[in-house]
Write a protein that holds these residues in place. Structure first.
Motif, short mmCIF file in Angstrom:
data_model
loop_
_atom_site.label_atom_id
_atom_site.label_comp_id
_atom_site.label_asym_id
_atom_site.label_seq_id
_atom_site.Cartn_x
_atom_site.Cartn_y
_atom_site.Cartn_z
N ALA A 264 0.81 -1.21 0.00
CA ALA A 264 0.00 0.00 0.00
C ALA A 264 0.85 1.27 0.00
O ALA A 264 0.57 2.22 -0.75
N PHE A 265 1.89 1.32 0.83
CA PHE A 265 2.71 2.53 0.92
C PHE A 265 3.39 2.87 -0.41
O PHE A 265 3.28 4.00 -0.89
N PRO A 266 4.14 1.93 -1.02
CA PRO A 266 4.75 2.27 -2.32
C PRO A 266 3.71 2.55 -3.41
O PRO A 266 3.97 3.34 -4.32
N GLU A 267 2.53 1.94 -3.32
CA GLU A 267 1.49 2.20 -4.31
C GLU A 267 0.96 3.63 -4.16
O GLU A 267 0.73 4.33 -5.15
N ILE A 268 0.78 4.09 -2.93
CA ILE A 268 0.36 5.48 -2.69
C ILE A 268 1.44 6.44 -3.18
O ILE A 268 1.15 7.45 -3.82
N LEU A 269 2.69 6.11 -2.90
CA LEU A 269 3.79 6.98 -3.31
C LEU A 269 3.87 7.06 -4.84
O LEU A 269 4.03 8.15 -5.41
N GLY A 270 3.74 5.92 -5.51
CA GLY A 270 3.78 5.93 -6.97
C GLY A 270 2.62 6.71 -7.56
O GLY A 270 2.78 7.42 -8.56
N CYS A 271 1.45 6.60 -6.96
CA CYS A 271 0.28 7.34 -7.44
C CYS A 271 0.50 8.84 -7.29
O CYS A 271 0.11 9.63 -8.15
N ALA A 272 1.13 9.25 -6.18
CA ALA A 272 1.40 10.68 -5.98
C ALA A 272 2.37 11.20 -7.03
O ALA A 272 2.19 12.30 -7.58
N TYR A 273 3.40 10.42 -7.36
CA TYR A 273 4.34 10.83 -8.40
C TYR A 273 3.62 10.96 -9.75
O TYR A 273 3.87 11.91 -10.51
#
Length: 367
Positions: A264-273
């Motif tokens: 979940a954390f890397p997925e949120i980060l990738g979505c923000a980028y």
């Protein structure tokens, strides 16, 4: 804490949060000397509230520092650290119980607070400083992205499902299986061990194969829901409750929670980028604060709602209803990923929307 991480400083926020948490943990061990009645209750809420602020600062800063130090292996590092989360869940109750029975109420809190305080100078000495400039991105801008909202709901549902077991599981095990009190912790051991041991592997897969994250999130939510339906089991199934089935469901729940939680954390980060957020410590602070806030909200709602449902309907129905949250999150995020894939097919790079940023903006506006 996430919003002002850069202004305060990630390292200072971490060590000051640990210092505050360690001090108030020791104070909590001294509350038995406070006057009875409203004064005692008020001090309990005050001390625990201060502990929550310190914990929030330390956790938000630590997640940001980890993501900054290991930008290409975030899920792997977070998954590896979950080994120690599981270790804490396993060792905390027996060690605390031993100290309480041997030395009394004060010693467990004083000992734990001192351990946290010892970590403060170690982190001051070991951790490097992480300087960064504040960005113009806001917390509310992050919250307006539909995919991030769905991922937050996923984290909330997992946290609430885990918190549901706190006030309900021990009562059910003692009543249903007539186990001695000392064996209740061993029953919970299956969940803690499966979660901590599977987290590093799932984190590694999440980093090496980013397209797998969506499947881990969806399948993890659905498996969690199924396991909660069988945990009692639900009365509509007309299956007799067995201890081996209960322990097996806890083991699978630990694995499925890691399946959904670690990516979940890397997925949120990738979505923000993808949606134009500036890369840096400021963004990591926003995401870390959001991540921990949603998890903590679930940790509050899970035990509260679970305790109420357990009193009114019994554990079997309460567990089945609780499983509705991860079921809903798994279905919702699955529908979104299907919609996202259809939009990418409709607007491929050769159609003039050549960058990931432009396609992400179009997808968000349509959603």
């Amino acid at each position: 804490m996430g919003k002002y991480l850069v202004q305060i400083g990630a390292k200072f926020m971490l060590v000051s949060g640990m210092f505050a948490s360690g001090c108030v943990t020791i104070l909590f061990g001294l509350l038995d000397r406070a006057p009875d009645g409203p004064v005692f209750i008020g001090l309990c809420f005050l001390v625990r509230g201060m502990d929550a602020v310190g914990f929030s600062a330390a956790m938000t800063a630590s997640f940001s520092i980890l993501a900054k130090a290991f930008p290409n292996n975030i899920a792997t590092v977070l998954g590896s650290l979950e080994i120690f989360t599981g270790l804490g869940l396993v060792l905390g109750p027996p060690i605390g119980g031993f100290l309480y029975q041997t030395f009394g109420y004060e010693v467990p809190f004083i000992a734990l607070g001192c351990v946290v305080l010892i970590m403060v100078p170690l982190n001051i000495y070991i951790l490097p400083g992480y300087d960064s400039t504040p960005s113009k991105d806001s917390f509310w801008k992050l919250m307006t992205i539909p995919k991030i909202l769905l991922l937050c709901f996923t984290m909330f549902s997992l946290s609430a499902s885990l918190g549901f077991l706190d006030p309900t599981m021990s009562l059910f095990v003692l009543e249903k299986f007539q186990l001695p009190v000392g064996y209740v912790g061993l029953v919970f051991l299956g969940l803690a061990l499966s979660y901590s041991l599977s987290s590093p592997l799932l984190g590694f897969l999440s980093d090496k194969k980013p397209p797998l994250r969506k499947y881990l999130l969806i399948v993890g939510g659905l498996i969690t829901a199924l396991c909660y339906f069988l945990l009692g089991p639900a009365p509509v199934l007309h299956i007799e409750s067995k201890l081996w089935l209960f322990v097996l469901m806890l083991v699978i729940i630990g694995f499925s929670l890691a399946m959904s939680g670690i990516p979940a954390f890397p997925e949120i980060l990738g979505c923000a980028y993808e949606n134009g957020f500036e890369e840096g410590l400021s963004l990591l602070g926003l995401i870390s604060g959001l991540f921990n806030a949603v998890w903590s909200l679930g940790s509050f709602v899970g035990p509260t709602l679970g305790g109420f449902l357990n009193d009114k309907l019994g554990f079997e129905w309460a567990a089945a209803i609780q499983g509705g949250l991860p079921l809903l999150s798994g279905v919702a995020i699955g529908i979104y990923y299907i919609y996202e894939a259809s939009c990418r097919r409709r607007f491929p790079p050769q159609d003039g929307l050549g960058t990931e940023q432009e396609r992400a903006n179009l997808l968000s506006s349509e959603t």
